[in-house]
Design a protein around this motif. Structure first.
Motif, short mmCIF file in Angstrom:
data_model
loop_
_atom_site.label_atom_id
_atom_site.label_comp_id
_atom_site.label_asym_id
_atom_site.label_seq_id
_atom_site.Cartn_x
_atom_site.Cartn_y
_atom_site.Cartn_z
N GLU A 165 19.24 -9.52 -1.05
CA GLU A 165 18.92 -9.31 -2.47
C GLU A 165 18.91 -10.67 -3.15
O GLU A 165 19.76 -11.52 -2.87
CB GLU A 165 19.97 -8.41 -3.11
CG GLU A 165 19.73 -8.14 -4.59
CD GLU A 165 20.88 -7.39 -5.24
OE1 GLU A 165 20.78 -6.16 -5.37
OE2 GLU A 165 21.87 -8.04 -5.62
N SER A 203 14.59 -9.64 -12.73
CA SER A 203 15.01 -8.52 -11.88
C SER A 203 15.76 -9.05 -10.66
O SER A 203 15.87 -10.26 -10.46
CB SER A 203 13.78 -7.72 -11.41
OG SER A 203 12.94 -8.53 -10.59
N GLU A 226 15.63 -8.24 -6.53
CA GLU A 226 14.83 -7.54 -5.54
C GLU A 226 15.27 -7.93 -4.14
O GLU A 226 15.91 -8.97 -3.94
CB GLU A 226 13.35 -7.88 -5.72
CG GLU A 226 12.78 -7.47 -7.08
CD GLU A 226 11.33 -7.91 -7.26
OE1 GLU A 226 10.80 -8.56 -6.32
OE2 GLU A 226 10.75 -7.61 -8.31
#
Length: 462
Positions: free
Chosen positions: A273, A289, A291
């Motif tokens: 991540e 974000s 991801e």
């Protein structure tokens, strides 16, 4: 009556302010003057040929007479060519770090999947380069002495560690190499700069108890996580905390694990991540974000980790929870059909520590805990390095090796290790050694001093 430069600037400013002339008028006038100066400085003759075309020469070192003939249909076209050519040739003389940096950053973005790295160097530029003198000096004027003074000045002024300096200077090093590739400069004088290592601020290694969970704390956290799992077996976050203590993976690697990464005795670490950053209208990069990407932090990060039996049990329970909730075949740790995040691990760990009244350490420090445990058990450092995904064992020793014992346990260890009567393992018995110790002891006064210094020396060196 003449005017100096300041007078002219004041008169122009006043004329613009009173609406007598506009800024565009000034710009046009300056452009005309620059054009006139360039044409005046052109050292070759301009003429019209019998064919009606206009001719001149440009300097060309490849020609025998170092001249290259050019022609255009009209005088204006030829003069435009002269002006544009001059501007292009002299533009390189005005190229600075401020000019090159945005071009290099765009180039850098094409060669990395890590938006966090792009964001990091954007921050470094704003902090150490933007608006500074070094960013405005033409690259062609750079020399070793100038850059040496700049580099050591940056280290001294900002009290930099070695790591901080190399992160900051990454921009200078790579912008200069990029400028060479673009043909703006012929060499990189910064490559010749050697840093005096004594200038770097030494980093004091942080205390053990702040970097790892102690031997008596780890089982308490694991037990608390098991209790929470039993209360809510469909939320696998507590299982993820437990597995972290059995794998020692990076937190971002933990939450990116997929069921397909698991084999009978190993788990394949191949995803992570990561934070994603995008550039705003102001040129600043902001987190948008988090991801999962299909790579690890480094090449060494792509690895297979052996699974102990307790780790296999945790994985089996997580998969069973996914099956009950209809989300099998995806990520290993799920909550309400969604992949859990690194932040969820941190929140859960903080919750356990608060309940148990022990100091909170981040999920990354669980990784340090596991690594220190492996080293304590005597696992070969190269095996430890491969399991945890480091490229160099020095990184493992320098940054991940901490003592997990309580202070009183350390004292007990010292007592066992240093007491000369403990199985006599660490004692080298010299001939007549005990007689000499007894003889010295008799000479000790009440104040703890041997009364006769000469005699003391004679006794100890016999």
């Amino acid at each position: 009556m003449g005017y100096d430069e300041m007078d002219v600037k004041e008169l122009l400013s006043e004329a613009i302010g009173n609406g007598i002339i506009t800024l565009d008028d000034v710009r046009k006038k300056m452009a005309m003057m620059r054009r006139r100066d360039i044409l005046k400085a052109h050292k070759y003759k301009i003429w019209q040929g019998k064919d009606g075309k206009w001719y001149t020469h440009f300097y060309d070192e490849t020609k025998a007479d170092h001249r290259r003939l050019v022609k255009r249909s009209t005088q204006k076209e030829l003069e435009n060519l002269i002006v544009n050519t001059y501007c292009e040739e002299n533009a390189e003389d005005e190229i600075t770090l401020t000019t090159v940096y945005p071009m290099w950053l765009q180039y850098f973005q094409l060669h990395t999947l890590k938006s966090a790295s792009v964001k990091r160097y954007s921050t470094e530029w704003s902090r150490f380069y933007e608006g500074t003198k070094i960013a405005t000096i033409p690259l062609k004027k750079f020399n070793k002495l100038m850059l040496d003074e700049w580099a050591h000045g940056m280290i001294k002024t900002n009290h930099m560690t070695k790591k901080q300096y190399y992160t900051m200077s990454f921009i200078m090093r790579h912008c200069m190499e990029y400028a060479i590739d673009r043909g703006f400069i012929n060499s990189n004088p910064f490559a010749q700069v050697k840093i005096n290592a004594k200038m770097f601020r030494k980093e004091k290694k942080k205390s053990d108890e702040t970097q790892v969970y102690l031997e008596n704390e780890q089982p308490l956290i694991i037990e608390e996580a098991w209790k929470e799992y039993e209360e809510n077996p469909d939320n696998t976050t507590s299982l993820a905390v437990i597995l972290q203590f059995y794998l020692g993976v990076r937190p971002g690697e933990l939450v990116a694990l997929k069921e397909s990464d698991v084999s009978r005795d190993h788990i394949h670490i191949q995803h992570m991540e990561t934070s994603c950053y995008t550039e705003g209208p102001d040129g600043k990069f902001r987190k948008t974000s988090r991801e999962v990407v299909e790579h690890t932090k480094t090449d060494a990060g792509d690895r297979e980790i052996p699974l102990i039996e307790k780790a296999k049990l945790v994985i089996k329970l997580a998969m069973a929870a996914n099956e009950r909730n209809g989300c099998s075949g995806s990520y290993l740790f799920m909550n309400q059909g969604k992949r859990i995040t690194e932040n969820a691990i941190a929140c859960r760990l903080r919750k356990y520590c608060k309940y148990l009244d022990i100091p909170y350490r981040s999920p990354h420090k669980v990784r340090k805990t596991v690594i220190s445990s492996m080293i304590d058990e005597g696992i070969h450092i190269n095996t430890v390095r491969k399991i945890i995904g480091h490229e160099d064992e020095r990184t493992t020793y320098n940054n991940y090796c901490y003592d997990r014992k309580r202070p009183e346990e350390i004292v007990s260890q010292l007592d066992r290790a240093l007491d000369k009567n403990y199985n006599r393992k660490n004692v080298i018995d010299f001939p007549n050694g005990r007689e000499k110790i007894t003889e010295v002891t008799k000479e000790v006064t009440k104040n703890g001093q041997i009364s006769d210094n000469k005699k003391r020396r004679e006794i100890l060196i016999k």
